[in-house]
Design a protein around this motif. Sequence first.
Motif, mmCIF file in Angstrom:
data_model
loop_
_atom_site.group_PDB
_atom_site.id
_atom_site.type_symbol
_atom_site.label_atom_id
_atom_site.label_comp_id
_atom_site.label_asym_id
_atom_site.label_seq_id
_atom_site.Cartn_x
_atom_site.Cartn_y
_atom_site.Cartn_z
ATOM 1 N N MET A 199 0.380 -1.119 -0.161
ATOM 2 C CA MET A 199 0.284 -0.332 -0.032
ATOM 3 C C MET A 199 0.867 0.624 -0.110
ATOM 4 O O MET A 199 2.001 0.720 1.281
ATOM 5 N N LYS A 200 0.506 2.060 -0.708
ATOM 6 C CA LYS A 200 1.051 3.378 -1.443
ATOM 7 C C LYS A 200 1.284 4.403 -0.004
ATOM 8 O O LYS A 200 0.311 4.171 0.581
ATOM 9 N N ASN A 201 2.271 4.918 0.294
ATOM 10 C CA ASN A 201 1.942 6.207 1.386
ATOM 11 C C ASN A 201 1.279 7.537 -0.020
ATOM 12 O O ASN A 201 1.837 7.854 -1.059
ATOM 13 N N ILE A 202 0.195 8.239 0.475
ATOM 14 C CA ILE A 202 -0.537 9.568 0.090
ATOM 15 C C ILE A 202 -0.483 10.330 0.427
ATOM 16 O O ILE A 202 -0.423 10.508 2.136
ATOM 17 N N LEU A 203 0.084 11.510 0.847
ATOM 18 C CA LEU A 203 0.155 12.679 0.811
ATOM 19 C C LEU A 203 -0.580 13.604 0.174
ATOM 20 O O LEU A 203 -0.898 13.716 -0.951
ATOM 21 N N PHE A 204 -1.897 14.349 0.897
ATOM 22 C CA PHE A 204 -3.177 14.957 0.300
ATOM 23 C C PHE A 204 -2.220 16.376 0.492
ATOM 24 O O PHE A 204 -2.447 17.019 1.656
ATOM 25 N N TYR A 205 -2.037 17.059 -0.482
ATOM 26 C CA TYR A 205 -1.123 18.557 -0.584
ATOM 27 C C TYR A 205 -2.775 19.187 -0.525
ATOM 28 O O TYR A 205 -2.650 19.570 -1.525
ATOM 29 N N GLY A 206 -2.777 20.257 0.674
ATOM 30 C CA GLY A 206 -4.501 20.811 1.370
ATOM 31 C C GLY A 206 -5.730 20.510 0.515
ATOM 32 O O GLY A 206 -5.652 19.216 -0.194
ATOM 33 N N SER A 207 -6.510 20.384 1.686
ATOM 34 C CA SER A 207 -6.826 19.267 1.850
ATOM 35 C C SER A 207 -8.637 19.801 2.406
ATOM 36 O O SER A 207 -8.677 20.054 3.082
ATOM 37 N N GLY A 208 -9.371 20.337 0.435
ATOM 38 C CA GLY A 208 -10.498 20.995 1.198
ATOM 39 C C GLY A 208 -11.547 19.495 1.107
ATOM 40 O O GLY A 208 -11.025 18.599 1.066
ATOM 41 N N ASN A 209 -12.530 20.012 0.621
ATOM 42 C CA ASN A 209 -13.730 19.045 0.159
ATOM 43 C C ASN A 209 -13.647 17.968 -0.643
ATOM 44 O O ASN A 209 -14.060 17.080 0.122
ATOM 45 N N ILE A 210 -12.663 18.320 -1.538
ATOM 46 C CA ILE A 210 -13.146 16.932 -2.409
ATOM 47 C C ILE A 210 -11.799 16.512 -1.988
ATOM 48 O O ILE A 210 -11.946 14.574 -1.483
ATOM 49 N N SER A 211 -10.597 16.491 -1.106
ATOM 50 C CA SER A 211 -9.916 16.164 -0.764
ATOM 51 C C SER A 211 -9.999 14.866 0.374
ATOM 52 O O SER A 211 -9.880 13.738 0.342
ATOM 53 N N SER A 212 -10.321 15.565 1.801
ATOM 54 C CA SER A 212 -11.856 14.912 2.552
ATOM 55 C C SER A 212 -12.563 14.085 2.408
ATOM 56 O O SER A 212 -11.978 13.215 3.264
ATOM 57 N N SER A 213 -12.943 14.418 1.218
ATOM 58 C CA SER A 213 -13.948 13.254 0.567
ATOM 59 C C SER A 213 -12.989 11.822 0.164
ATOM 60 O O SER A 213 -13.877 11.192 0.315
ATOM 61 N N ILE A 214 -12.097 12.675 -0.413
ATOM 62 C CA ILE A 214 -11.506 11.296 -0.891
ATOM 63 C C ILE A 214 -10.767 10.696 -0.337
ATOM 64 O O ILE A 214 -10.685 9.113 0.177
ATOM 65 N N ILE A 215 -10.280 11.176 1.716
ATOM 66 C CA ILE A 215 -9.726 10.488 2.688
ATOM 67 C C ILE A 215 -11.012 9.937 2.875
ATOM 68 O O ILE A 215 -10.966 8.542 3.605
ATOM 69 N N GLU A 216 -12.128 10.152 3.455
ATOM 70 C CA GLU A 216 -12.856 9.438 4.000
ATOM 71 C C GLU A 216 -13.742 8.051 2.981
ATOM 72 O O GLU A 216 -13.683 7.490 3.963
ATOM 73 N N GLY A 217 -13.406 8.032 2.025
ATOM 74 C CA GLY A 217 -14.122 6.895 1.317
ATOM 75 C C GLY A 217 -12.944 5.824 1.306
ATOM 76 O O GLY A 217 -12.668 5.045 1.060
ATOM 77 N N LEU A 218 -11.333 6.347 0.803
ATOM 78 C CA LEU A 218 -10.086 5.659 1.127
ATOM 79 C C LEU A 218 -10.979 4.975 2.443
ATOM 80 O O LEU A 218 -10.159 3.479 2.593
ATOM 81 N N LEU A 219 -10.892 5.585 4.073
ATOM 82 C CA LEU A 219 -10.341 4.704 4.995
ATOM 83 C C LEU A 219 -11.978 3.793 5.080
ATOM 84 O O LEU A 219 -11.651 3.313 5.077
ATOM 85 N N LYS A 220 -13.184 4.462 4.083
ATOM 86 C CA LYS A 220 -14.164 3.528 4.188
ATOM 87 C C LYS A 220 -13.692 1.980 3.161
ATOM 88 O O LYS A 220 -14.556 0.342 3.739
ATOM 89 N N CYS A 221 -13.038 2.123 2.548
ATOM 90 C CA CYS A 221 -12.705 0.874 1.576
ATOM 91 C C CYS A 221 -11.763 0.174 2.013
ATOM 92 O O CYS A 221 -10.906 -0.698 1.515
ATOM 93 N N GLY A 222 -11.276 0.578 2.750
ATOM 94 C CA GLY A 222 -9.785 -0.142 3.997
ATOM 95 C C GLY A 222 -8.573 0.416 3.549
ATOM 96 O O GLY A 222 -7.924 -0.314 3.843
ATOM 97 N N TYR A 223 -8.632 1.331 3.350
ATOM 98 C CA TYR A 223 -6.697 2.409 3.194
ATOM 99 C C TYR A 223 -6.647 2.117 4.383
ATOM 100 O O TYR A 223 -7.138 2.620 5.301
ATOM 101 N N LYS A 224 -5.479 2.071 4.638
ATOM 102 C CA LYS A 224 -5.157 2.576 6.347
ATOM 103 C C LYS A 224 -4.358 3.788 6.257
ATOM 104 O O LYS A 224 -4.013 4.471 5.517
ATOM 105 N N LYS A 225 -4.721 4.202 7.360
ATOM 106 C CA LYS A 225 -4.357 5.611 8.231
ATOM 107 C C LYS A 225 -2.832 5.562 7.963
ATOM 108 O O LYS A 225 -2.887 6.846 7.693
ATOM 109 N N LYS A 226 -2.276 4.741 8.315
ATOM 110 C CA LYS A 226 -1.082 5.264 8.750
ATOM 111 C C LYS A 226 -0.008 4.857 7.126
ATOM 112 O O LYS A 226 0.926 5.887 7.592
ATOM 113 N N ASN A 227 -0.714 5.167 6.089
ATOM 114 C CA ASN A 227 -0.536 5.135 4.984
ATOM 115 C C ASN A 227 -1.125 7.171 4.434
ATOM 116 O O ASN A 227 -0.765 6.866 2.806
ATOM 117 N N ILE A 228 -1.963 7.389 5.004
ATOM 118 C CA ILE A 228 -2.332 8.725 4.572
ATOM 119 C C ILE A 228 -1.712 9.542 5.323
ATOM 120 O O ILE A 228 -2.163 9.629 6.582
#
Length: 265
Positions: free
Chosen positions: A1-30
């Motif tokens: 699982m790749k490490n992902i950095l959200f540079y700027g975390s507005g509404n779209i970024s936050s929505s993606i992060i929430e979705g990633l967490l729901k589909c099992g992406y590890k918090k330690k990689n975000i």
Amino acid sequence: MKNILFYGSGNISSSIIEGLLKCGYKKKNIFAYTRNISTRNKLKKLKINSISKKDLLNNGHKIDIYVLGVKPKDYKKAVIEILNINQAPNLVSLCAGIKTKNIAALSDKLKVVRVMPNTSCSSLNGISGIFNHNFSKTNYVYIKNLFKKLGEVIELEHEAGLNDITALFGSGPAYFFYILKVYEKRINKLVNNEKLSKKIMQTLLQGISESVNNDKTLDDLIDEVSSKKGTTEAAIKELKRLHFLKNFDSGIKAALIRAKEISEN
């Protein structure tokens, strides 16, 4: 699982992060970098690593994918800051209207793919357009599959198609929310209970969604609800008289024109 950095975390970024967490992406990689205090608080609730500029400078080599989620007017400054952290970053741009060639021109070592998602990614019902400028095949497939977990993905051969994606789907949820305001007002008069009102709207939309899933056309579905000289027929006739569909389409065209204007600036 790749490490992902959200540079700027507005509404779209936050929505993606929430979705990633729901589909099992590890918090330690975000990871997320944002100057916005309210966004930091939201990320804190999600238990996402909100890191400082100093942390980025010291640990930039650990990031595999950078997601550019800043406002379009700030993209150059943000990309230059990222290049100071990593000289050859893999960059996923969420910036509406900013062409990938303009981003890639900032460094010949920069790899760019552009994605136009919508906020429904948070519920895994997103629609995302994707255009690959110069990502490697492996990394492109990784990003494409990542967004497929968040909903539907439309691959584009020509970047101009992202303007349509932005107008239809990026802005799209707001069009329906706008129409739902009429329902909300009338339902509130009936039940006088905000929670129940929202639950009723949610049930209504779920029913519509399930109906659209079958093999019938939209005209067939309208006919099923309508009866001759009934309430539905009366409403449809009035909407036609007011040219509702034409006016609604004009709104979408206005969004498309604005998307093109942004991309040409």
